[in-house]
Design a protein around this motif. Structure first.
Motif, PDB file in Angstrom:
ATOM      1  N   TYR A  91       1.071  -1.248  -0.286  1.00  0.00           N
ATOM      2  CA  TYR A  91      -0.153   0.159   0.222  1.00  0.00           C
ATOM      3  C   TYR A  91       1.177   1.534   0.001  1.00  0.00           C
ATOM      4  N   PRO A  92       0.720   2.495  -0.698  1.00  0.00           N
ATOM      5  CA  PRO A  92       0.611   3.673  -0.662  1.00  0.00           C
ATOM      6  C   PRO A  92       1.171   4.181   0.606  1.00  0.00           C
ATOM      7  N   ASP A  93       2.627   4.824   0.753  1.00  0.00           N
ATOM      8  CA  ASP A  93       2.479   6.234   1.430  1.00  0.00           C
ATOM      9  C   ASP A  93       3.018   7.629   1.277  1.00  0.00           C
ATOM     10  N   VAL A  94       1.334   8.015   1.087  1.00  0.00           N
ATOM     11  CA  VAL A  94       1.055   9.858   1.039  1.00  0.00           C
ATOM     12  C   VAL A  94       1.179  10.738   1.449  1.00  0.00           C
ATOM     13  N   THR A  95       1.670  11.731   1.319  1.00  0.00           N
ATOM     14  CA  THR A  95       1.668  12.579   1.458  1.00  0.00           C
ATOM     15  C   THR A  95       1.256  14.137   0.510  1.00  0.00           C
ATOM     16  N   LEU A  96      -0.088  14.520   1.296  1.00  0.00           N
ATOM     17  CA  LEU A  96      -0.554  15.968   0.592  1.00  0.00           C
ATOM     18  C   LEU A  96      -1.122  16.930   1.637  1.00  0.00           C
ATOM     19  N   ARG A  97      -0.964  18.051   0.934  1.00  0.00           N
ATOM     20  CA  ARG A  97      -0.872  19.369   1.184  1.00  0.00           C
ATOM     21  C   ARG A  97      -1.688  20.123   0.982  1.00  0.00           C
ATOM     22  N   PHE A  98      -2.404  21.131   1.356  1.00  0.00           N
ATOM     23  CA  PHE A  98      -4.061  21.510   1.433  1.00  0.00           C
ATOM     24  C   PHE A  98      -3.253  23.713   0.957  1.00  0.00           C
ATOM     25  N   THR A  99      -3.711  23.992   0.060  1.00  0.00           N
ATOM     26  CA  THR A  99      -2.738  25.556   0.006  1.00  0.00           C
ATOM     27  C   THR A  99      -4.382  26.461   0.669  1.00  0.00           C
ATOM     28  N   SER A 100      -5.638  25.737   0.722  1.00  0.00           N
ATOM     29  CA  SER A 100      -7.014  26.538   1.176  1.00  0.00           C
ATOM     30  C   SER A 100      -7.791  25.817   1.692  1.00  0.00           C
ATOM     31  N   ARG A 101      -8.458  26.255   2.360  1.00  0.00           N
ATOM     32  CA  ARG A 101      -9.618  25.931   2.791  1.00  0.00           C
ATOM     33  C   ARG A 101     -10.545  25.256   1.858  1.00  0.00           C
ATOM     34  N   ARG A 102     -11.003  26.045   1.017  1.00  0.00           N
ATOM     35  CA  ARG A 102     -12.061  25.698   0.350  1.00  0.00           C
ATOM     36  C   ARG A 102     -11.469  23.990  -0.534  1.00  0.00           C
ATOM     37  N   GLY A 103     -10.098  24.059  -1.202  1.00  0.00           N
ATOM     38  CA  GLY A 103      -9.664  22.575  -1.132  1.00  0.00           C
ATOM     39  C   GLY A 103     -10.008  21.272  -0.723  1.00  0.00           C
ATOM     40  N   MET A 104     -10.651  21.595   0.586  1.00  0.00           N
ATOM     41  CA  MET A 104     -10.905  20.327   1.740  1.00  0.00           C
ATOM     42  C   MET A 104     -11.842  20.641   1.497  1.00  0.00           C
ATOM     43  N   ARG A 105     -12.555  21.872   1.723  1.00  0.00           N
ATOM     44  CA  ARG A 105     -14.041  21.103   1.357  1.00  0.00           C
ATOM     45  C   ARG A 105     -14.486  20.652  -0.497  1.00  0.00           C
ATOM     46  N   ARG A 106     -13.988  21.490  -1.122  1.00  0.00           N
ATOM     47  CA  ARG A 106     -14.741  20.990  -2.232  1.00  0.00           C
ATOM     48  C   ARG A 106     -14.395  18.594  -2.265  1.00  0.00           C
ATOM     49  N   ILE A 107     -13.420  18.734  -1.555  1.00  0.00           N
ATOM     50  CA  ILE A 107     -13.417  17.298  -1.222  1.00  0.00           C
ATOM     51  C   ILE A 107     -14.295  16.674  -0.655  1.00  0.00           C
ATOM     52  N   ALA A 145      -9.107  20.622  -6.726  1.00  0.00           N
ATOM     53  CA  ALA A 145      -8.330  20.825  -6.373  1.00  0.00           C
ATOM     54  C   ALA A 145      -7.074  20.191  -6.390  1.00  0.00           C
ATOM     55  N   PHE A 146      -6.450  19.502  -7.871  1.00  0.00           N
ATOM     56  CA  PHE A 146      -5.641  19.241  -7.713  1.00  0.00           C
ATOM     57  C   PHE A 146      -4.920  19.873  -9.531  1.00  0.00           C
ATOM     58  N   MET A 147      -6.262  19.831  -9.868  1.00  0.00           N
ATOM     59  CA  MET A 147      -6.143  20.803 -11.250  1.00  0.00           C
ATOM     60  C   MET A 147      -5.633  22.371 -10.621  1.00  0.00           C
ATOM     61  N   ASP A 148      -6.417  22.668  -9.624  1.00  0.00           N
ATOM     62  CA  ASP A 148      -6.116  24.498  -9.787  1.00  0.00           C
ATOM     63  C   ASP A 148      -4.793  24.832  -8.146  1.00  0.00           C
ATOM     64  N   GLY A 149      -4.424  23.648  -8.557  1.00  0.00           N
ATOM     65  CA  GLY A 149      -3.369  23.731  -7.355  1.00  0.00           C
ATOM     66  C   GLY A 149      -3.775  24.220  -5.966  1.00  0.00           C
ATOM     67  N   GLU A 150      -4.946  23.852  -5.147  1.00  0.00           N
ATOM     68  CA  GLU A 150      -5.193  23.720  -3.736  1.00  0.00           C
ATOM     69  C   GLU A 150      -4.935  22.378  -3.292  1.00  0.00           C
ATOM     70  N   MET A 151      -4.401  21.307  -4.087  1.00  0.00           N
ATOM     71  CA  MET A 151      -3.888  19.961  -3.426  1.00  0.00           C
ATOM     72  C   MET A 151      -3.228  20.233  -3.803  1.00  0.00           C
TER      73      MET A 151
END
Length: 428
Positions: A40-56, A67-73
């Motif tokens: 299983y992978p070990d992944v780390t991601l960073r959100f640059t905005s709260r909006r990106g988190m809410r989108r998910i 969020a990934f396309m817009d650089g928010e994730m």
């Protein structure tokens, strides 16, 4: 309590059990979900905005994509293939697991949107094809094989190259068509012409390839001329429904690879009625399509919006039920379970290798969208409910030999031909 992380904690803690997903919130706080597990992978991601988190939270599939396309994730460790794979590995289709991102009403709404969006009258069909296939032949040259086969390859052995696997796919399909000299063949959804040209090189047959993509049409004609088969291979910009009205009973064989997914659920019966009308009384058709394991479903919002508007992946039950209305006999059915996953991983690797060219050509947002599309599709074929079906149809029960032995014999001969380095047209 981490206030920003609380947005996603309930969702991610329920989904990620094996493998590790570390999330860094915009305020710098972090939390790890899951646990280390072999494979299983070990992944780390960073959100640059709260909006990106809410989108998910609002729509995990579409929200994560945008969020990934817009650089928010952003991916700090691993890539988008690892992230989507981790989620899918924790929710495998064949173990009954589900990504419960929507309730009953949401699923019904998706189903309704899929049906309404895939009505696909002629004008809409052309617009949908233009959206995906007329974005530039140069893009497709960068990640497809030399013959520009944009469909599931065939991997009969390990350690094959993409070119070898696509050649094997063409030989596999040609063998199921039971070709003979003098036959008239129709290729519905001919792409850049590789299959049509190959069939004409394998046997002394005439082939008509039809497409709704203007870019594909131009290149297919150029390739037929370059391959020296333009006298027997022609291409036309026409809808299969219009061709059926014009060419009833003309074709001994029909092949359709990777096109049925664009027909739309409301047009399945129309498609098979057209195919049956186009075939001779002893006609045979080979349909190669992505298929849905299990029962019918819906097209996800990301795919509807960005990748294949109007498209729908059919369940095998839907496909066969629609064909029965035209009295077509399903003479052979093969399920390709993992072949498309292997193909997609090759396309993804080539896409990454050509990042700078694609970004220069299409922009950063498009590149991230394309990576998300290929990664999501790969996970769907490795752990989700997607596979491929090759279904052979006949109008007459006497049209084909009684056993399948003829397929293996023809395939071996064809494979020797298509595997020659000098065989087949160059992509231009």
């Amino acid at each position: 309590m981490l206030p920003e992380m609380s947005i996603l904690r309930p969702f991610l803690s329920r989904i990620v059990r094996k493998g590790c997903l570390t999330v860094i919130a915009p305020d710098g706080s972090r939390e790890t979900f899951g646990e280390v597990a072999p494979g299983y992978p070990d992944v780390t991601l960073r959100f640059t905005s709260r909006r990106g988190m809410r989108r998910i939270l609002l729509d995990p599939r579409l929200g994560a994509a945008e969020a990934f396309m817009d650089g928010e994730m952003e991916l700090v460790q691993g890539d988008i293939m690892d992230l989507i794979g981790l989620i899918r590995m924790n929710t495998p289709w064949d173990r009954g697991a589900k990504l419960k991102d929507k309730g009953w009403f949401g699923r019904r709404a998706d189903g309704l949107k899929t049906r309404l969006g895939s009505i696909n009258r002629r004008r809409r069909s052309r617009a949908n094809v233009k959206h995906h296939y007329d974005i530039g032949n140069d893009l497709y040259r960068l990640f497809l094989d030399d013959d520009m086969q944009y469909s599931c390859a065939y991997w009969p052995r390990e350690n094959m190259t993409l070119e070898e696997a696509q050649a094997a796919k063409k030989a596999h399909i040609a063998a199921k068509l039971a070709l003979a000299p003098g036959q008239r063949i129709l290729d519905i959804g001919c792409g850049w012409g590789g299959m049509a040209i190959t069939l004409a090189q394998l046997e002394a047959v005439e082939v008509l390839g039809i497409t709704l993509s203007e870019e594909q049409l131009v290149l297919a004609r150029e390739r037929a001329a370059a391959a020296g088969v333009a006298d027997r291979v022609t291409f036309e910009l026409i809808d299969y429904r219009d061709l059926a009205a014009r060419e009833a009973g003309r074709f001994d064989r029909i092949v359709s690879v990777g096109m049925f997914e664009h027909v739309g659920a409301t047009n399945f019966e129309t498609f098979f009625r057209a195919a049956a009308n186009l075939m001779t009384a002893d006609g045979v058709m080979l349909l190669h399509t992505i298929g849905r394991f299990g029962r019918p479903g819906a097209t996800d919002a990301f795919t509807r919006k960005y990748i294949f508007p109007g498209g729908y992946i059919p369940a095998l039950s839907e496909t066969l039920a629609a064909s029965e209305k035209s009295r077509l006999i399903a003479t052979d059915i093969e399920t390709l379970r993992l072949h498309y996953a292997l193909t997609l991983r090759q396309w993804y690797a080539r896409t990454l290798a050509h990042e700078s060219e694609i970004v220069q050509m299409m922009g950063d947002r498009f590149f991230r969208m394309w990576c998300f599309y290929l990664a999501g599709a790969t996970a769907a074929f490795e752990y989700g409910g997607m596979g491929n079906y090759q279904i052979q149809f006949a109008r007459n029960r006497h049209a084909l030999p009684l056993t399948r032995d003829y397929m293996a014999a023809a395939e071996a001969d064809y494979l020797r031909l298509v595997s020659r380095s000098s065989f087949g047209p160059s992509p231009g």
